[in-house]
Design a protein around this motif. Structure first.
Motif, PDB file in Angstrom:
ATOM      1  N   ASP A   1       2.179  -5.076   6.083  1.00  0.00           N
ATOM      2  CA  ASP A   1       0.816  -5.497   5.777  1.00  0.00           C
ATOM      3  C   ASP A   1       0.202  -6.096   7.042  1.00  0.00           C
ATOM      4  O   ASP A   1       0.680  -7.100   7.565  1.00  0.00           O
ATOM      5  CB  ASP A   1       0.827  -6.532   4.654  1.00  0.00           C
ATOM      6  N   ALA A   2      -0.857  -5.474   7.558  1.00  0.00           N
ATOM      7  CA  ALA A   2      -1.460  -5.921   8.816  1.00  0.00           C
ATOM      8  C   ALA A   2      -1.970  -7.344   8.735  1.00  0.00           C
ATOM      9  O   ALA A   2      -1.940  -8.086   9.724  1.00  0.00           O
ATOM     10  CB  ALA A   2      -2.604  -4.979   9.210  1.00  0.00           C
ATOM     11  N   VAL A   3      -2.447  -7.750   7.573  1.00  0.00           N
ATOM     12  CA  VAL A   3      -2.997  -9.100   7.421  1.00  0.00           C
ATOM     13  C   VAL A   3      -1.874 -10.134   7.427  1.00  0.00           C
ATOM     14  O   VAL A   3      -1.967 -11.178   8.079  1.00  0.00           O
ATOM     15  CB  VAL A   3      -3.822  -9.198   6.121  1.00  0.00           C
ATOM     16  N   ASP A   4      -0.796  -9.855   6.725  1.00  0.00           N
ATOM     17  CA  ASP A   4       0.324 -10.800   6.649  1.00  0.00           C
ATOM     18  C   ASP A   4       1.173 -10.806   7.913  1.00  0.00           C
ATOM     19  O   ASP A   4       1.802 -11.812   8.241  1.00  0.00           O
ATOM     20  CB  ASP A   4       1.227 -10.444   5.458  1.00  0.00           C
TER      21      ASP A   4
ATOM     22  N   VAL B   1       5.349   2.747  16.330  1.00  0.00           N
ATOM     23  CA  VAL B   1       4.474   1.936  15.475  1.00  0.00           C
ATOM     24  C   VAL B   1       3.132   2.636  15.392  1.00  0.00           C
ATOM     25  O   VAL B   1       2.566   3.053  16.411  1.00  0.00           O
ATOM     26  CB  VAL B   1       4.298   0.517  16.042  1.00  0.00           C
ATOM     27  N   ILE B   2       2.622   2.775  14.174  1.00  0.00           N
ATOM     28  CA  ILE B   2       1.323   3.394  13.978  1.00  0.00           C
ATOM     29  C   ILE B   2       0.476   2.492  13.096  1.00  0.00           C
ATOM     30  O   ILE B   2       0.971   1.911  12.131  1.00  0.00           O
ATOM     31  CB  ILE B   2       1.482   4.812  13.371  1.00  0.00           C
ATOM     32  N   PHE B   3      -0.797   2.333  13.452  1.00  0.00           N
ATOM     33  CA  PHE B   3      -1.724   1.451  12.737  1.00  0.00           C
ATOM     34  C   PHE B   3      -2.663   2.306  11.903  1.00  0.00           C
ATOM     35  O   PHE B   3      -3.369   3.173  12.439  1.00  0.00           O
ATOM     36  CB  PHE B   3      -2.511   0.600  13.730  1.00  0.00           C
ATOM     37  N   ILE B   4      -2.675   2.054  10.602  1.00  0.00           N
ATOM     38  CA  ILE B   4      -3.443   2.903   9.690  1.00  0.00           C
ATOM     39  C   ILE B   4      -4.201   2.071   8.668  1.00  0.00           C
ATOM     40  O   ILE B   4      -3.986   0.865   8.534  1.00  0.00           O
ATOM     41  CB  ILE B   4      -2.535   3.891   8.938  1.00  0.00           C
ATOM     42  N   SER B   5      -5.038   2.766   7.929  1.00  0.00           N
ATOM     43  CA  SER B   5      -5.617   2.218   6.703  1.00  0.00           C
ATOM     44  C   SER B   5      -5.500   3.291   5.635  1.00  0.00           C
ATOM     45  O   SER B   5      -6.163   4.332   5.723  1.00  0.00           O
ATOM     46  CB  SER B   5      -7.086   1.829   6.896  1.00  0.00           C
ATOM     47  N   ALA B   6      -4.634   3.071   4.678  1.00  0.00           N
ATOM     48  CA  ALA B   6      -4.494   4.033   3.582  1.00  0.00           C
ATOM     49  C   ALA B   6      -5.780   4.099   2.774  1.00  0.00           C
ATOM     50  O   ALA B   6      -6.105   5.133   2.190  1.00  0.00           O
ATOM     51  CB  ALA B   6      -3.321   3.650   2.683  1.00  0.00           C
ATOM     52  N   LEU B   7      -6.527   2.991   2.770  1.00  0.00           N
ATOM     53  CA  LEU B   7      -7.767   2.938   2.001  1.00  0.00           C
ATOM     54  C   LEU B   7      -8.840   3.832   2.608  1.00  0.00           C
ATOM     55  O   LEU B   7      -9.487   4.611   1.910  1.00  0.00           O
ATOM     56  CB  LEU B   7      -8.263   1.497   1.925  1.00  0.00           C
TER      57      LEU B   7
ATOM     58  N   GLY C   1       0.785  -1.230   0.000  1.00  0.00           N
ATOM     59  CA  GLY C   1       0.000   0.000   0.000  1.00  0.00           C
ATOM     60  C   GLY C   1       0.815   1.275   0.000  1.00  0.00           C
ATOM     61  O   GLY C   1       0.328   2.321   0.440  1.00  0.00           O
ATOM     62  N   LYS C   2       2.039   1.238  -0.510  1.00  0.00           N
ATOM     63  CA  LYS C   2       2.885   2.426  -0.486  1.00  0.00           C
ATOM     64  C   LYS C   2       2.292   3.560  -1.326  1.00  0.00           C
ATOM     65  O   LYS C   2       2.189   4.696  -0.863  1.00  0.00           O
ATOM     66  CB  LYS C   2       4.293   2.074  -0.984  1.00  0.00           C
ATOM     67  N   SER C   3       1.925   3.253  -2.548  1.00  0.00           N
ATOM     68  CA  SER C   3       1.379   4.298  -3.421  1.00  0.00           C
ATOM     69  C   SER C   3       0.038   4.801  -2.896  1.00  0.00           C
ATOM     70  O   SER C   3      -0.269   5.997  -2.997  1.00  0.00           O
ATOM     71  CB  SER C   3       1.220   3.766  -4.851  1.00  0.00           C
ATOM     72  N   SER C   4      -0.761   3.907  -2.319  1.00  0.00           N
ATOM     73  CA  SER C   4      -2.045   4.325  -1.740  1.00  0.00           C
ATOM     74  C   SER C   4      -1.821   5.294  -0.584  1.00  0.00           C
ATOM     75  O   SER C   4      -2.573   6.261  -0.416  1.00  0.00           O
ATOM     76  CB  SER C   4      -2.832   3.107  -1.246  1.00  0.00           C
TER      77      SER C   4
ATOM     78  N   VAL D   1       7.460   2.475  11.844  1.00  0.00           N
ATOM     79  CA  VAL D   1       6.800   1.282  11.310  1.00  0.00           C
ATOM     80  C   VAL D   1       5.319   1.603  11.158  1.00  0.00           C
ATOM     81  O   VAL D   1       4.639   1.960  12.132  1.00  0.00           O
ATOM     82  CB  VAL D   1       6.991   0.064  12.223  1.00  0.00           C
ATOM     83  N   VAL D   2       4.824   1.506   9.939  1.00  0.00           N
ATOM     84  CA  VAL D   2       3.431   1.822   9.623  1.00  0.00           C
ATOM     85  C   VAL D   2       2.724   0.528   9.259  1.00  0.00           C
ATOM     86  O   VAL D   2       3.036  -0.094   8.241  1.00  0.00           O
ATOM     87  CB  VAL D   2       3.344   2.835   8.462  1.00  0.00           C
ATOM     88  N   VAL D   3       1.797   0.105  10.100  1.00  0.00           N
ATOM     89  CA  VAL D   3       1.034  -1.119   9.845  1.00  0.00           C
ATOM     90  C   VAL D   3      -0.203  -0.729   9.057  1.00  0.00           C
ATOM     91  O   VAL D   3      -1.143  -0.129   9.601  1.00  0.00           O
ATOM     92  CB  VAL D   3       0.656  -1.828  11.161  1.00  0.00           C
ATOM     93  N   ASN D   4      -0.196  -1.052   7.764  1.00  0.00           N
ATOM     94  CA  ASN D   4      -1.294  -0.668   6.876  1.00  0.00           C
ATOM     95  C   ASN D   4      -2.335  -1.789   6.777  1.00  0.00           C
ATOM     96  O   ASN D   4      -2.097  -2.910   7.188  1.00  0.00           O
ATOM     97  CB  ASN D   4      -0.728  -0.341   5.488  1.00  0.00           C
ATOM     98  N   LYS D   5      -3.499  -1.442   6.246  1.00  0.00           N
ATOM     99  CA  LYS D   5      -4.633  -2.348   6.067  1.00  0.00           C
ATOM    100  C   LYS D   5      -5.195  -2.809   7.411  1.00  0.00           C
ATOM    101  O   LYS D   5      -5.699  -3.934   7.546  1.00  0.00           O
ATOM    102  CB  LYS D   5      -4.236  -3.558   5.199  1.00  0.00           C
ATOM    103  N   TRP D   6      -5.107  -1.923   8.407  1.00  0.00           N
ATOM    104  CA  TRP D   6      -5.617  -2.255   9.736  1.00  0.00           C
ATOM    105  C   TRP D   6      -7.130  -2.456   9.720  1.00  0.00           C
ATOM    106  O   TRP D   6      -7.684  -3.137  10.578  1.00  0.00           O
ATOM    107  CB  TRP D   6      -5.229  -1.147  10.714  1.00  0.00           C
ATOM    108  N   ASP D   7      -7.796  -1.894   8.722  1.00  0.00           N
ATOM    109  CA  ASP D   7      -9.250  -2.046   8.609  1.00  0.00           C
ATOM    110  C   ASP D   7      -9.643  -3.480   8.278  1.00  0.00           C
ATOM    111  O   ASP D   7     -10.811  -3.867   8.470  1.00  0.00           O
ATOM    112  CB  ASP D   7      -9.798  -1.106   7.529  1.00  0.00           C
ATOM    113  N   LEU D   8      -8.688  -4.295   7.799  1.00  0.00           N
ATOM    114  CA  LEU D   8      -9.006  -5.678   7.418  1.00  0.00           C
ATOM    115  C   LEU D   8      -8.793  -6.676   8.557  1.00  0.00           C
ATOM    116  O   LEU D   8      -9.050  -7.862   8.384  1.00  0.00           O
ATOM    117  CB  LEU D   8      -8.137  -6.091   6.219  1.00  0.00           C
TER     118      LEU D   8
END
Length: 451
Positions: free
Chosen positions: A277-280, A336-342, A198-201, A302-309
């Protein structure tokens, strides 16, 4: 909040690519120039398949040298094609190219084909005729003038003959260092991670608009893309990079990536956002990417993306962070920060955190502050003893920032155990967090006290 820029920081390292047909001694030369046996060397054509790289310093210039697999043009076999693709990426990213040939076997049609490709790059090319182990072979160097790439240089990678001359030629061809006033003042933020995290997102969400291509196909971003923005009066450059995979995990087509481009981005950044990737969860590849960041001593989040999933309860975030810090145990100081780029969840917290970390990175402590930390630290935990001698720390001082660097003057630096060094680092961080930034501690002993 003021954002500082370290004026004495080095520009990004130039890249020098070693290319040539199989079995001309590229890996042997690579190891010789680096000074370590890093590349696998076998007397079998095609041993090196992926790019291998390391830093070299010569005459005050530091550059990254890249070892590549043997180039075989016109052969469309899958492995040969993959090696050729990797070599092409190295050539595309290189500032200087060294074409290595084999003087023992003489000029080869494959050398001429590669030379033709290199002429089209419009980059400085140095022809090095390897295996020049005796005068008879050196006399044959004239035939490599036919490549039309300038004066060839004779070297012996295995014996180290004339490698200093080669390094002189390389340094002479490197891009000129920018004048101090040409150094950019903007805060550079590199966004790195595995493909499809999700880098570009994230870049698009930070910008509030689509400035870069976003795709579900891994590896869409092939180049390091710079995007400038202004945030609360501060000039910022976001660097979106291609996904990084571990060596040996190269795929064809859209999966082809460039570690070199990411390394460039990391080198010229002030703060790195390492996306997970939060899921992986944390994978071996994530740890590999983190290693690149740490080698450059950059501040990192450290940015944990896709936390919404992720399915959550009241303990999910805390438990996840505990596992993440365990898996990235060498990055305990990193936020560490938990985000959702989406969805945009917590994305607006990233840039304020980046600014705070960048300011802390430039914090300079007085010698009196450092010595007070040392006094309290040694009172709390006595320095170690070895060979019947006890470590004594006379005083300390800070000698640099980006990263924060401290010198401790001791009686004998050999008495310092890594655990005590870590203890001192923790004592510094207890007083001044230096959140997200590595700390370097250098110990200097007195020769007369080493005994």
């Amino acid at each position: 909040m003021r954002v500082y820029r370290e004026q004495e920081s080095m520009p990004r390292k130039p890249i020098v690519a070693l290319v040539g047909r199989p079995n001309v001694g590229k890996s042997t030369l690579f190891n010789r120039l680096v000074g370590e046996r890093l590349a696998i060397v076998e007397d079998v054509p095609g041993t090196t398949r992926d790019r291998h790289y390391a830093d070299v310093e010569w005459e005050g210039r530091v550059f990254t040298i890249v070892d590549t697999g043997g180039l075989v043009l016109g052969d469309e076999a899958e492995l040969v094609t993959r090696v050729r693709e990797q070599a092409q990426v190295a050539m595309d990213e290189a500032d200087v190219i060294v074409l290595l040939t084999d003087i023992a076997s003489g000029l080869n049609p494959a050398d001429e084909e590669i030379a033709e490709v290199l002429r089209r790059t419009n980059k400085p090319v140095i022809v090095a005729a390897n295996k020049s182990d005796n005068l008879t072979r050196e006399m044959n160097v004239h035939e490599f003038h036919a490549l039309g790439l300038g004066e060839p240089l004779t070297v012996s990678a295995i014996r180290g003959l004339s490698t200093g001359d080669l390094l002189d030629r390389i340094v002479a061809e490197l891009p000129a260092l920018p004048a101090e006033e040409d150094l950019p003042e903007a805060l550079h933020i590199a966004i790195v991670g595995r493909p499809n995290v999700g880098k570009s997102s994230l870049v698009n969400r930070l910008l509030g608009q689509s400035r870069v291509i976003v795709s579900e196909v891994p590896g869409t971003t092939r180049d390091a893309i710079d995007t400038a923005l202004r945030y609360h009066g501060e000039d910022i450059v976001l660097i979106d990079t291609a996904g990084i995979r571990r060596r040996g995990r190269i795929e064809r087509g859209i999966e082809k990536y460039s570690v070199m481009r990411a390394i460039k981005a990391i080198t010229r950044s002030d703060v790195v956002l390492l996306l997970i990737d939060a899921v992986d969860g944390v994978t071996d590849q994530d740890a590999h990417v983190a290693g690149y960041v740490l080698e450059q001593a950059k501040s990192v989040i450290v940015v944990v993306n896709k936390w919404d999933l992720v399915e959550k309860d009241t303990h999910t975030m805390a438990e996840y962070e505990t596992r993440l810090r365990r898996d990235l145990k060498f990055m305990s100081y990193v936020p560490v920060i938990f985000i959702s780029a989406l969805t945009g969840q917590r994305v607006n917290n990233i840039l304020p955190l980046v600014l705070r970390i960048n300011e802390e990175r430039h914090l300079r402590l007085s010698t009196s502050e450092i010595n007070e930390i040392i006094r309290q630290a040694t009172a709390r935990h006595s320095p170690p003893t070895k060979w019947g001698k006890k470590l004594r720390i006379y005083y300390g001082t800070q000698v640099g920032t980006t990263p924060p660097t401290f010198v401790m003057f001791v009686n004998d630096e050999r008495l310092v155990h890594f655990s005590y060094q870590r203890f001192l680092e923790n004592q510094i961080r207890a007083r001044y967090k230096y959140e997200g930034s590595p700390i370097r501690i250098i110990f200097r002993g007195h020769k007369e006290e080493r005994g």
